[in-house]
Design an enzyme around this catalytic site. Structure first.
Site, PDB file in Angstrom:
ATOM      1  CD  GLU A 290      58.018  56.128  43.237  1.00  0.00           C
ATOM      2  OE1 GLU A 290      58.085  55.518  44.264  1.00  0.00           O
ATOM      3  OE2 GLU A 290      58.633  57.155  42.784  1.00  0.00           O
ATOM      4  CG  ASP A 369      62.768  60.527  45.698  1.00  0.00           C
ATOM      5  OD1 ASP A 369      62.674  60.412  46.741  1.00  0.00           O
ATOM      6  OD2 ASP A 369      62.648  59.749  44.844  1.00  0.00           O
ATOM      7  CD  GLU A 397      66.871  56.505  45.998  1.00  0.00           C
ATOM      8  OE1 GLU A 397      65.961  56.730  47.085  1.00  0.00           O
ATOM      9  OE2 GLU A 397      65.967  56.026  45.021  1.00  0.00           O
TER      10      GLU A 397
HETATM   11  C1  BDP Z   1      62.252  57.003  46.055  1.00  0.00           C
HETATM   12  C2  BDP Z   1      63.023  55.800  45.820  1.00  0.00           C
HETATM   13  C3  BDP Z   1      62.116  54.468  45.849  1.00  0.00           C
HETATM   14  C4  BDP Z   1      60.787  54.601  46.798  1.00  0.00           C
HETATM   15  C5  BDP Z   1      60.248  55.958  47.076  1.00  0.00           C
HETATM   16  C6  BDP Z   1      59.389  56.456  48.050  1.00  0.00           C
HETATM   17  O1  BDP Z   1      63.624  55.502  44.740  1.00  0.00           O
HETATM   18  O2  BDP Z   1      62.490  53.224  45.825  1.00  0.00           O
HETATM   19  O3  BDP Z   1      60.031  53.719  46.923  1.00  0.00           O
HETATM   20  O4  BDP Z   1      61.439  57.060  46.938  1.00  0.00           O
HETATM   21  O5  BDP Z   1      59.685  57.005  48.792  1.00  0.00           O
HETATM   22  O6  BDP Z   1      63.305  57.781  46.589  1.00  0.00           O
HETATM   23  O7  BDP Z   1      58.465  55.597  48.223  1.00  0.00           O
END
Ligand code: BDP
Length: 683
Positions: A290, A369, A397
């Site tokens: 990401e 996720d 989340e």
């Molecule tokens: C996702 C979240 C994000 C996190 C990412 C992570 O949406 O904000 O940065 O995981 O685990 O669930 O790095």
């Protein structure tokens, strides 16, 4: 009440008989030792006893006879004749965190351990026994943790915001600095230690420039103050680091892990950190994920990156926690052949066995996720020659953001008990994560925390149960969800049986209810993009994140079979791979995760997929309404402040569940054109 004390409420024990019984043994205390840990144990014991028994305990010397709580390490208590009931072999088994709670015939309660940390845990155990109404007259407890690393990750930023935080601002930072008054951090440490948590990372895995400086002279003195507090409760502090730090804060031109200058830079950084914090835990790293920097930029792999950092920390006993949440977040959604679910396994399996001993790979519980329903990540049990940490998400989340009640312990239990078949039957995730299955010393659990500076810590007071439950599971994954809930309810709300029964039911049903009115049968992702709250059926359908359900007028689901799909099902060991490969045998709740089927496909339950969607959404939303009624039925038994706070959230949940129901059901009716058998849809 605000709920600030959480489960360390220590309310006065009204019942004369049990209070007198406790008073008999607990009105005098003797704690041996002088460390910060023993000081914490002493303070906690005094606070709890004074408050629960209504009288301050008298501190006595160890040589005084008569009933008392006597706490200390085996060494410090030598010469008291304890050898007669504690064998050397038993002591060895307890390790450096285990303990004994033992009532003796002469009216004493002994809290014994190999280390001061174990003594602190024993104190919390005894307190919990009293909070939950257990008899201590016959106490004979031996406990040691099943996981060596029991961690909470904070996604806090130094501006005070918390990524995916639903309970206010950070308790560590404000306006790009540390908060001066750290009393809240101390209370936090108490709560963590009471559940056995022994590690925390205090900044977001997405490390921005300001947070990169946490490992520099500018902030290390502040980090050290926080570390001091945690140390007093047996908790080691970790920091998330930016892989590109040598460039961003070091003035180098590269962060290539194989360049000697870069390696020297990290060694220098480690040296500085340990000068301030001699027991610093290590680094948590999100790299090449990401948009975060990582070794890929230099044509290196994750092992090159992790091993470089591990080498820098190794001389001081630190470790690298390297996250496996690595996938292509810029996919072409029109291309059905790429599959995000495969990514972690595809990236890390080829590197198995190439990581240094002080590296742990942190693996999210599922391949996507933290959705309300996902299969277990095949990387857990795939890797056999690498230290592993299971990553869970306490912060809700994708499970209602602490506005919906969603008790996650049942889900975590399913994950921990999942059989990977890595070494035949009984190769559970719990055995893999602890390191036991493959004979590895390091291992454990990490989870993203759910607390903030809200007065009640978690926004929704009932979400405190997720925090408590996670901690208890890290210590002992064999505890049942029911036992954990009952403990938490008694410690938080007292010992009224009726109240306990209702809250237990609300907690136990809540994950199933939430799942019923949100995305169906394992597809996930029907949430609003970005903040991830509330229904949005196609929110992630035509975007680059790799999160699709492929609903059309004929059917829905992702074909992840080996035969005709992305091949993801083949990442599991048999027989799990065979089970997932077959649409007939695949568990209903994961059907659409593994298969693309028609709306008229008949589930094991005997219902068609479409009718299941309608039914579960109507039922789930009805049950959400019923949660309010259940809570109301114990109104008189609950402190008014707490009652009202929770009620407000439950009312919102009930209404919002209705919105989920209507949007999801209408969507599927319009896609499929198939009416509800019971004619409940409003078109
Ligand atoms: C996702 C979240 C994000 C996190 C990412 C992570 O949406 O904000 O940065 O995981 O685990 O669930 O790095």
């Amino acid at each position: 009440r605000s709920g600030y004390e959480c489960w360390l409420r220590y309310s006065y024990i009204d019942d004369d008989i049990s209070r007198d019984a406790y008073l008999k043994r607990c009105s005098r205390i003797a704690l041996i030792g002088e460390s910060a840990l023993i000081e914490s144990a002493r303070a906690e014991l005094k606070l709890a006893l004074t408050s629960m028994l209504g009288a301050k305990p008298l501190e006595i010397g160890i040589s005084e006879d008569g009933p008392a709580i006597v706490a200390g390490t085996f060494d410090s208590l030598q010469g008291l004749g304890l050898g007669s009931f504690v064998e050397a072999a038993d002591i060895a088994e307890l390790g450096n965190e285990g303990y004994i709670v033992l009532a003796s015939e002469d009216g004493r309660v002994y809290l014994l351990a190999e280390t001061d940390k174990g003594v602190l845990y024993a104190v919390f155990h005894l307190i919990r026994m009293m909070q939950t109404g257990e008899d201590i007259e016959t106490a004979s407890v031996r406990e040691f943790p099943r996981n060596s690393l029991r961690m909470i990750n904070h996604w806090d930023n130094m501006d005070g915001s918390i990524e995916r935080g639903y309970a206010g601002r950070s308790i560590f930072y404000r306006d790009s600095r540390f908060i001066e008054d750290l009393s809240r951090v101390r209370d936090y440490a108490r709560l963590l230690a009471s559940g056995g948590i022994n590690a925390v990372s205090i900044n977001n895995v997405n490390v921005h420039v300001q947070e990169s400086k946490l490992i520099t002279e500018e902030f290390l003195p502040d980090v050290a103050k926080v570390a001091d507090i945690f140390r007093g409760y047996g908790i080691r502090l970790y920091l998330s680091v930016n892989f590109a730090s040598p460039i961003e804060i070091g003035g180098l031109e590269t962060a290539d892990p194989l360049v000697p200058e870069v390696r020297r830079w990290w060694s220098g950084a480690a040296k500085e950190i340990y000068r301030h914090i001699p027991d610093f835990g290590g680094f948590v790293v999100k790299a090449d994920s990401e948009f975060r920097p990582g070794p890929f930029t230099y044509g290196r792999n994750h092992a090159d990156g992790a091993n470089m950092l591990a080498e820098a920390l190794e001389p001081y006993g630190g470790e690298v926690i390297w996250r496996c949440f690595v996938y292509n977040c810029l996919q072409d959604w029109r291309d059905r052949s790429t599959d995000r679910a495969r990514a972690a396994y595809d990236h890390f399996m080829p590197l198995d066995g190439t990581f240094r001993d002080n590296v742990l790979l942190q693996i999210k519980n599922g391949p996507m996720d933290f959705q309300v329903r996902e299969p277990v990540s095949p990387l857990l049990g795939g890797l056999t020659r690498t230290n592993q940490l299971l990553e869970l998400q306490i912060t809700q989340e994708y499970t209602g953001q602490q506005r919906h009640l969603c008790y996650l312990v049942p889900q975590w239990k399913e994950i921990l008990e999942f059989d990977t078949y890595a070494q035949g039957e009984h190769s559970t995730v719990s055995e893999v994560a602890s390191g036991r299955l493959f004979g590895r010393k390091r291992g454990g659990l990490a989870a993203v925390g759910n607390i903030g500076d809200d007065m009640n810590w978690t926004g929704h007071i009932l979400a405190q149960a997720n925090w408590y439950g996670y901690a208890r599971l890290t210590w002992n994954p064999c505890l049942s969800s029911e036992q954990i809930s009952r403990e938490w309810i008694r410690m938080t709300f007292g010992q009224d049986m009726g109240t306990e029964g209702i809250i237990l039911k609300m907690l136990s049903d809540s994950h199933r209810i939430y799942e019923a009115y949100t995305a169906p049968l394992g597809v996930g992702w029907m949430v609003n993009p970005g903040h991830h709250y509330g229904p949005n059926v196609d929110g992630y359908e035509y975007s680059k994140w790799g999160t699709y359900h492929y609903a059309d007028r004929y059917g829905i689901g992702v074909d992840r079979t080996v035969r005709s799909g992305t091949g993801y099902a083949g990442q599991y060991h048999s027989p799990q791979s065979d089970l997932y490969e077959s649409p007939e045998r695949c568990p209903d709740e994961l059907l659409l995760f593994f298969h693309h089927v028609s709306y008229t496909h008949v589930l094991k339950s005997g219902k068609t997929v479409i009718q299941h969607i309608y039914d579960s959404h109507f039922n789930g939303a009805d049950q959400a309404v019923d949660l309010v009624a259940q809570w109301d039925s114990i109104k008189e038994k609950i402190d008014e402040g707490i009652y009202l706070q929770v009620r407000e959230r439950l009312l919102h949940q009930a209404e919002h569940a209705g919105e989920w129901r209507d949007i999801v059901n209408t969507y599927f009716y319009r896609k499929s054109g198939i009416a509800d058998d019971y004619d409940r849809l409003i078109y």
